[in-house]
Design a protein around this motif. Structure first.
Motif, PDB file in Angstrom:
ATOM      1  N   ARG A   1       0.839  -1.192   0.000  1.00 19.50           N
ATOM      2  CA  ARG A   1       0.000   0.000   0.000  1.00 19.50           C
ATOM      3  C   ARG A   1       0.884   1.256   0.000  1.00 19.50           C
ATOM      4  O   ARG A   1       0.813   2.080   0.901  1.00 19.50           O
ATOM      5  CB  ARG A   1      -0.893   0.005   1.225  1.00 19.50           C
ATOM      6  CG  ARG A   1      -1.926  -1.111   1.287  1.00 19.50           C
ATOM      7  CD  ARG A   1      -3.091  -0.848   0.353  1.00 19.50           C
ATOM      8  NE  ARG A   1      -3.679   0.462   0.591  1.00 19.50           N
ATOM      9  CZ  ARG A   1      -4.531   0.752   1.572  1.00 19.50           C
ATOM     10  NH1 ARG A   1      -4.890  -0.201   2.425  1.00 19.50           N
ATOM     11  NH2 ARG A   1      -5.023   1.962   1.707  1.00 19.50           N
ATOM     12  N   PRO A   2       1.737   1.438  -1.012  1.00 12.77           N
ATOM     13  CA  PRO A   2       2.624   2.611  -0.992  1.00 12.77           C
ATOM     14  C   PRO A   2       1.882   3.931  -1.115  1.00 12.77           C
ATOM     15  O   PRO A   2       2.346   4.956  -0.606  1.00 12.77           O
ATOM     16  CB  PRO A   2       3.552   2.368  -2.187  1.00 12.77           C
ATOM     17  CG  PRO A   2       2.779   1.473  -3.087  1.00 12.77           C
ATOM     18  CD  PRO A   2       1.976   0.591  -2.204  1.00 12.77           C
ATOM     19  N   ALA A   3       0.716   3.952  -1.792  1.00 13.14           N
ATOM     20  CA  ALA A   3      -0.016   5.210  -1.946  1.00 13.14           C
ATOM     21  C   ALA A   3      -0.487   5.727  -0.589  1.00 13.14           C
ATOM     22  O   ALA A   3      -0.446   6.939  -0.315  1.00 13.14           O
ATOM     23  CB  ALA A   3      -1.202   5.013  -2.886  1.00 13.14           C
ATOM     24  N   ALA A   4      -0.945   4.837   0.280  1.00 10.41           N
ATOM     25  CA  ALA A   4      -1.361   5.253   1.616  1.00 10.41           C
ATOM     26  C   ALA A   4      -0.177   5.781   2.411  1.00 10.41           C
ATOM     27  O   ALA A   4      -0.295   6.768   3.157  1.00 10.41           O
ATOM     28  CB  ALA A   4      -2.018   4.088   2.344  1.00 10.41           C
ATOM     29  N   ALA A   5       0.979   5.145   2.269  1.00 10.64           N
ATOM     30  CA  ALA A   5       2.176   5.619   2.970  1.00 10.64           C
ATOM     31  C   ALA A   5       2.610   6.983   2.444  1.00 10.64           C
ATOM     32  O   ALA A   5       3.050   7.846   3.219  1.00 10.64           O
ATOM     33  CB  ALA A   5       3.302   4.600   2.810  1.00 10.64           C
ATOM     34  N   LEU A   6       2.468   7.202   1.132  1.00 10.01           N
ATOM     35  CA  LEU A   6       2.834   8.494   0.557  1.00 10.01           C
ATOM     36  C   LEU A   6       1.914   9.598   1.074  1.00 10.01           C
ATOM     37  O   LEU A   6       2.374  10.701   1.404  1.00 10.01           O
ATOM     38  CB  LEU A   6       2.761   8.423  -0.970  1.00 10.01           C
ATOM     39  CG  LEU A   6       3.100   9.707  -1.730  1.00 10.01           C
ATOM     40  CD1 LEU A   6       4.541  10.124  -1.457  1.00 10.01           C
ATOM     41  CD2 LEU A   6       2.877   9.524  -3.229  1.00 10.01           C
ATOM     42  N   ALA A   7       0.631   9.321   1.173  1.00  8.84           N
ATOM     43  CA  ALA A   7      -0.304  10.316   1.701  1.00  8.84           C
ATOM     44  C   ALA A   7       0.014  10.641   3.158  1.00  8.84           C
ATOM     45  O   ALA A   7      -0.058  11.808   3.581  1.00  8.84           O
ATOM     46  CB  ALA A   7      -1.737   9.806   1.569  1.00  8.84           C
ATOM     47  N   LEU A   8       0.382   9.635   3.927  1.00  9.06           N
ATOM     48  CA  LEU A   8       0.750   9.858   5.325  1.00  9.06           C
ATOM     49  C   LEU A   8       2.013  10.701   5.435  1.00  9.06           C
ATOM     50  O   LEU A   8       2.112  11.610   6.272  1.00  9.06           O
ATOM     51  CB  LEU A   8       0.930   8.512   6.024  1.00  9.06           C
ATOM     52  CG  LEU A   8       1.234   8.540   7.529  1.00  9.06           C
ATOM     53  CD1 LEU A   8       0.121   9.237   8.298  1.00  9.06           C
ATOM     54  CD2 LEU A   8       1.443   7.118   8.055  1.00  9.06           C
ATOM     55  N   ALA A   9       2.984  10.443   4.582  1.00  9.71           N
ATOM     56  CA  ALA A   9       4.226  11.234   4.593  1.00  9.71           C
ATOM     57  C   ALA A   9       3.956  12.685   4.220  1.00  9.71           C
ATOM     58  O   ALA A   9       4.498  13.613   4.835  1.00  9.71           O
ATOM     59  CB  ALA A   9       5.244  10.608   3.642  1.00  9.71           C
ATOM     60  N   HIS A  10       3.123  12.899   3.194  1.00 14.44           N
ATOM     61  CA  HIS A  10       2.792  14.273   2.796  1.00 14.44           C
ATOM     62  C   HIS A  10       2.088  15.015   3.935  1.00 14.44           C
ATOM     63  O   HIS A  10       2.337  16.209   4.147  1.00 14.44           O
ATOM     64  CB  HIS A  10       1.902  14.252   1.555  1.00 14.44           C
ATOM     65  CG  HIS A  10       2.658  13.992   0.293  1.00 14.44           C
ATOM     66  ND1 HIS A  10       2.047  13.706  -0.907  1.00 14.44           N
ATOM     67  CD2 HIS A  10       3.993  13.959   0.034  1.00 14.44           C
ATOM     68  CE1 HIS A  10       2.960  13.515  -1.849  1.00 14.44           C
ATOM     69  NE2 HIS A  10       4.155  13.671  -1.285  1.00 14.44           N
ATOM     70  N   ALA A  11       1.211  14.330   4.642  1.00 10.87           N
ATOM     71  CA  ALA A  11       0.485  14.976   5.738  1.00 10.87           C
ATOM     72  C   ALA A  11       1.443  15.463   6.824  1.00 10.87           C
ATOM     73  O   ALA A  11       1.267  16.558   7.377  1.00 10.87           O
ATOM     74  CB  ALA A  11      -0.546  14.016   6.318  1.00 10.87           C
ATOM     75  N   TRP A  12       2.462  14.685   7.126  1.00  7.79           N
ATOM     76  CA  TRP A  12       3.409  15.103   8.164  1.00  7.79           C
ATOM     77  C   TRP A  12       4.347  16.182   7.665  1.00  7.79           C
ATOM     78  O   TRP A  12       4.731  17.084   8.425  1.00  7.79           O
ATOM     79  CB  TRP A  12       4.202  13.899   8.674  1.00  7.79           C
ATOM     80  CG  TRP A  12       3.440  13.126   9.696  1.00  7.79           C
ATOM     81  CD1 TRP A  12       2.688  12.009   9.504  1.00  7.79           C
ATOM     82  CD2 TRP A  12       3.312  13.449  11.081  1.00  7.79           C
ATOM     83  NE1 TRP A  12       2.106  11.601  10.675  1.00  7.79           N
ATOM     84  CE2 TRP A  12       2.477  12.470  11.672  1.00  7.79           C
ATOM     85  CE3 TRP A  12       3.836  14.462  11.878  1.00  7.79           C
ATOM     86  CZ2 TRP A  12       2.148  12.494  13.025  1.00  7.79           C
ATOM     87  CZ3 TRP A  12       3.509  14.484  13.231  1.00  7.79           C
ATOM     88  CH2 TRP A  12       2.675  13.505  13.779  1.00  7.79           C
ATOM     89  N   LEU A  13       4.733  16.124   6.395  1.00 10.44           N
ATOM     90  CA  LEU A  13       5.607  17.170   5.867  1.00 10.44           C
ATOM     91  C   LEU A  13       4.897  18.514   5.805  1.00 10.44           C
ATOM     92  O   LEU A  13       5.534  19.563   5.954  1.00 10.44           O
ATOM     93  CB  LEU A  13       6.111  16.773   4.479  1.00 10.44           C
ATOM     94  CG  LEU A  13       7.186  15.684   4.436  1.00 10.44           C
ATOM     95  CD1 LEU A  13       7.543  15.345   2.995  1.00 10.44           C
ATOM     96  CD2 LEU A  13       8.437  16.115   5.199  1.00 10.44           C
ATOM     97  N   GLU A  14       3.591  18.509   5.573  1.00  9.47           N
ATOM     98  CA  GLU A  14       2.855  19.762   5.519  1.00  9.47           C
ATOM     99  C   GLU A  14       2.899  20.484   6.852  1.00  9.47           C
ATOM    100  O   GLU A  14       2.776  21.708   6.904  1.00  9.47           O
ATOM    101  CB  GLU A  14       1.400  19.497   5.106  1.00  9.47           C
ATOM    102  CG  GLU A  14       1.224  19.185   3.630  1.00  9.47           C
ATOM    103  CD  GLU A  14       1.703  20.319   2.731  1.00  9.47           C
ATOM    104  OE1 GLU A  14       1.504  21.492   3.106  1.00  9.47           O
ATOM    105  OE2 GLU A  14       2.295  20.034   1.671  1.00  9.47           O
ATOM    106  N   ARG A  15       3.073  19.764   7.931  1.00 11.90           N
ATOM    107  CA  ARG A  15       3.125  20.393   9.246  1.00 11.90           C
ATOM    108  C   ARG A  15       4.383  21.232   9.441  1.00 11.90           C
ATOM    109  O   ARG A  15       4.404  22.127  10.280  1.00 11.90           O
ATOM    110  CB  ARG A  15       3.050  19.335  10.342  1.00 11.90           C
ATOM    111  CG  ARG A  15       1.780  18.485  10.310  1.00 11.90           C
ATOM    112  CD  ARG A  15       1.690  17.615  11.547  1.00 11.90           C
ATOM    113  NE  ARG A  15       0.507  16.765  11.532  1.00 11.90           N
ATOM    114  CZ  ARG A  15       0.078  16.058  12.577  1.00 11.90           C
ATOM    115  NH1 ARG A  15       0.741  16.109  13.711  1.00 11.90           N
ATOM    116  NH2 ARG A  15      -1.006  15.306  12.493  1.00 11.90           N
TER     117      ARG A  15
END
Length: 550
Positions: free
Chosen positions: A178-192
C-alpha cells in the motif's frame, strides 16, 4: 515606531527601543566629567598648594573613565537594537526541510538476492544516510498491507537509529503493498513543517493499482519523491519464518524481483527520482544530492528576514569596557556607580532560576521574583520538562500545568495520591490507565478496576490494560493482612509462608515492587511497534500514547 526609526536613521533597527541606552551613555559623559570633587577640595586647601597634592598635578585628562564606559554602553545599546541593512533567509531553513523515510516491510523485502536480505541492506543504507544528514529532522513510516507512522520528523538520531534497527516484516499486521497510503501519510506530516520536504521510499515495487493515488498525491504536492530501489531484476527466493524456502499454494518456491517496469511507470506519472541500490556509496551520494537540492528550494521558499548585525558592535564595546578599568582611574560614585550597582543586584536576583515550591514557607521575595522572571521565557510545562530531565520529578510536578505530565512526574517521585488526582483531571485512554495504576499502588483496587474500564472504553483491546485489570481483579478476593486497616499487598507482591505456617506480611523491596508496575519501560521497540500497528489496523480504534512511566 519602527518605521519612524527607519526614516530617521540610516539602517533598519530590529529592536529600536534599545537605542534609549544612548541617552544613558550621554548622561555618563556629562555626570562623569563634573568637577564637584575639585570644587570641594579648593574650599579647604589653598589653590596654589592643591596641584602639588594631586596625582598629575590635577591636570584634566582628555579621556575620562566615564568616557570609555559611555562608549561601552553606547556600543551595547546599538548591538541590542539590532542594526540591519540586508535580508537573508532563516538560518535554520535548510535544517527544517524535513525528510520522511518510508520503508517497505512487505514479505518481498525478505528476498535474498541482496544477501542476507533486502531489508538488511535497507537498514544499513539508512544508517549511512542518517550519518550524512546529521541533526536534520527525519521521520520514519513503514507499510505493507497498511501504512503506519513510526516517528514524526525528529533530530534525535539515536532514537531514530533504535527504530531502524528493529524494522522487520514481522511487525506488520498484514502482508501486501500500500505505498499510496504511505505516501499520503508522509505528505500529511511534511505539511506540518511548512517547508518543502522530501519523501524517500525504500521499496522493491510499486503496483500499477497504487500508481493513480500516487499521481494524485504528487500533482498537488511541493515535496520531492525519491524511490530507492532495493533489489535486483534477477530477484531471489523469499524465506519463510523458519528460514526455509517459502512456497506458493501451487507448491512453487516464492521469489521476488525488482519490478523495474512498475517503478519506471511511476516515474513517468509522478516525476519521481529513481535511484538503484549499489554496493558502494554511489547511491548515497545521489540521494544526498537530491535531498540537498530540495533543501535549497526550501530555503528559497522561506520568508527572508533582516540579518541582525548587532554582534559586530559587541567587540568594540567590550574593548571600551576593558579600558575603563585602568589602574589609577577613579569613577565618581555619586555620578553613576550607585545606579550601576543597583542594576547589578536586580539582574543577579532575576537570574536566579530556582522555582518556588508550594509548601516552601521560607521562600523569600527573591525566589518569587526569580520565578516570575523565568515565567517570562518558559511555560510551566517547559520548566517541568527541564526539571524532569534533571532528575527532580517532585519539583517538576509542582510546575506542570498539563495534568497528564503532572501525574507522570508525581508518579516518578512516588507520590501516588497526587498522581491519581492529576490523572483524574484528564480524559484520555492514557490518563485513565495511569490513574488505575496509581490507584492500584494505593490499594484502592475497586476504583482502579473502574479506571481500567474507562481506559478500555477509549482504547478497546489494550493488552496492558486488560492484563493489569485481571491482576487487580484477582486481588479483590485475595486475603488481606492481619491488621484491619492495612491495605492488601500491591499487585505483583506474592504472599509467602513462614516456617510456622503464618503468612509473612513483609513487603518486597521497593525496587521489586516498582519493577512489577513500571515494566512498560522495558518493552522493546519491536514489541511496542507490533502492538501499535495491530491496534491501528483495527477499524475505528484511536491510538493511545503515554504511561505513568514513559
Amino acid at each position: 515606531m519602527t518605521e519612524w526609526f527607519d526614516a530617521l536613521l540610516p539602517a533598519h533597527w530590529l529592536r529600536p527601543w534599545a537605542l534609549g541606552g544612548l541617552v544613558l551613555a550621554l548622561l555618563l559623559i556629562v555626570l562623569g566629567r563634573r568637577r564637584d570633587e575639585m570644587r570641594a577640595l579648593r574650599e579647604v586647601i589653598d589653590p596654589k598648594l592643591l596641584p602639588h597634592l594631586l596625582v598629575h598635578g590635577g591636570r584634566r585628562r582628555w579621556v575620562q573613565p566615564a568616557d570609555t564606559l559611555a562608549v561601552a554602553v553606547a556600543c551595547f545599546s546599538v548591538a541590542l537594537a539590532g542594526p540591519a541593512w540586508e535580508r537573508e533567509p532563516p538560518t535554520l531553513a535548510r535544517e527544517q526541510a524535513a525528510l520522511m523515510v518510508v520503508v517497505d516491510l512487505s514479505s518481498a523485502m525478505n528476498a535474498t538476492d541482496l544477501p542476507p536480505s533486502r531489508l538488511a541492506w535497507a537498514r544499513s543504507k539508512l544508517h549511512a544516510l542518517m550519518a550524512r544528514r546529521g541533526d536534520a529532522p527525519t521521520g520514519l513510516i513503514v507499510y505493507a498491507g497498511s501504512a503506519h507512522l513510526v516517528l514524526p520528523p525528529t533530530d534525535d538520531r539515536q532514537l531514530l537509529a533504535s527504530y531502524i534497527d528493529v524494522l522487520s516484516t514481522a511487525l506488520m499486521p498484514a502482508d501486501g503493498a500500500r505505498p499510496a497510503a504511505a505516501l499520503a501519510l508522509a505528505h500529511a506530516w511534511l505539511e506540518r513543517t511548512g517547508l518543502p520536504g522530501t519523501v524517500l521510499f525504500l521499496t522493491t515495487a510499486w503496483p500499477q493499482a497504487e500508481q493513480p493515488g500516487a499521481e494524485r498525491g504528487t500533482a498537488t504536492s511541493r515535496h520531492r519523491l525519491i524511490v530507492w530501489a532495493i533489489g535486483t531484476e534477477r530477484g531471489g527466493p523469499i524465506p519463510n519464518a523458519e528460514g526455509g524456502p517459502a512456497t506458493e499454494t501451487s507448491g512453487t518456491q516464492r521469489r521476488a524481483r525488482l519490478e523495474v517496469a512498475e517503478l519506471r511507470s511511476l516515474r513517468a506519472r509522478t516525476g519521481a527520482n529513481l535511484v538503484s541500490v549499489t554496493a558502494d556509496e554511489g547511491d548515497l551520494e545521489r540521494i544526498q544530492a537530491l535531498i540537498t537540492r530540495q533543501q535549497a528550494e526550501a530555503v528559497a521558499a522561506a520568508d527572508t528576514r533582516w540579518r541582525d548585525r548587532g554582534a559586530d558592535w559587541v567587540w568594540p564595546g567590550l574593548l571600551a569596557l576593558l579600558m575603563s578599568f585602568r589602574r589609577g582611574w577613579v569613577v565618581p560614585w555619586r555620578a553613576f556607580c550607585g545606579p550601576v550597582l543597583a542594576g547589578t543586584v536586580v539582574l543577579s536576583l532575576l537570574s536566579m532560576p530556582s522555582p518556588v515550591h508550594a509548601g516552601d514557607d521560607d521562600a523569600g521575595w527573591t525566589n518569587r521574583l526569580s520565578q516570575g522572571f523565568v515565567d517570562l521565557w518558559l511555560t510551566r510545562d517547559q520548566q517541568g520538562h527541564l526539571w524532569l530531565e534533571r532528575g527532580d520529578p517532585a519539583r517538576a510536578a509542582d510546575l506542570f500545568d498539563d495534568p497528564l505530565w503532572r501525574g507522570i512526574a508525581a508518579a516518578r517521585a512516588g507520590g501516588w495520591q497526587a498522581a491519581a488526582e492529576a490523572f483524574a483531571q484528564a480524559d484520555s485512554g492514557a490518563a485513565w490507565f495511569n490513574q488505575a495504576q496509581a490507584l492500584a499502588r494505593l490499594g484502592r483496587y475497586g476504583e482502579a478496576l473502574a479506571a481500567y474500564d474507562q481506559a478500555l472504553i477509549r482504547v478497546p483491546g489494550w493488552p496492558e490494560a486488560l492484563a493489569d485489570q485481571a491482576r487487580v481483579r484477582s486481588l479483590l478476593s485475595a486475603p488481606t493482612t492481619a491488621d484491619e486497616g492495612e491495605p492488601a499487598t500491591a499487585p505483583g507482591e506474592g504472599d509467602e509462608q513462614g516456617e510456622d505456617g503464618e503468612r509473612s506480611t513483609q513487603p518486597p523491596a521497593e525496587a521489586e515492587a516498582a519493577d512489577a508496575w513500571l515494566r512498560r519501560l522495558d518493552t522493546s521497540p519491536a514489541a511496542f511497534l507490533r502492538r501499535k500497528f495491530a491496534l491501528q489496523a483495527q477499524p475505528s480504534v484511536p491510538e493511545h500514547t503515554g504511561s505513568a512511566n514513559r
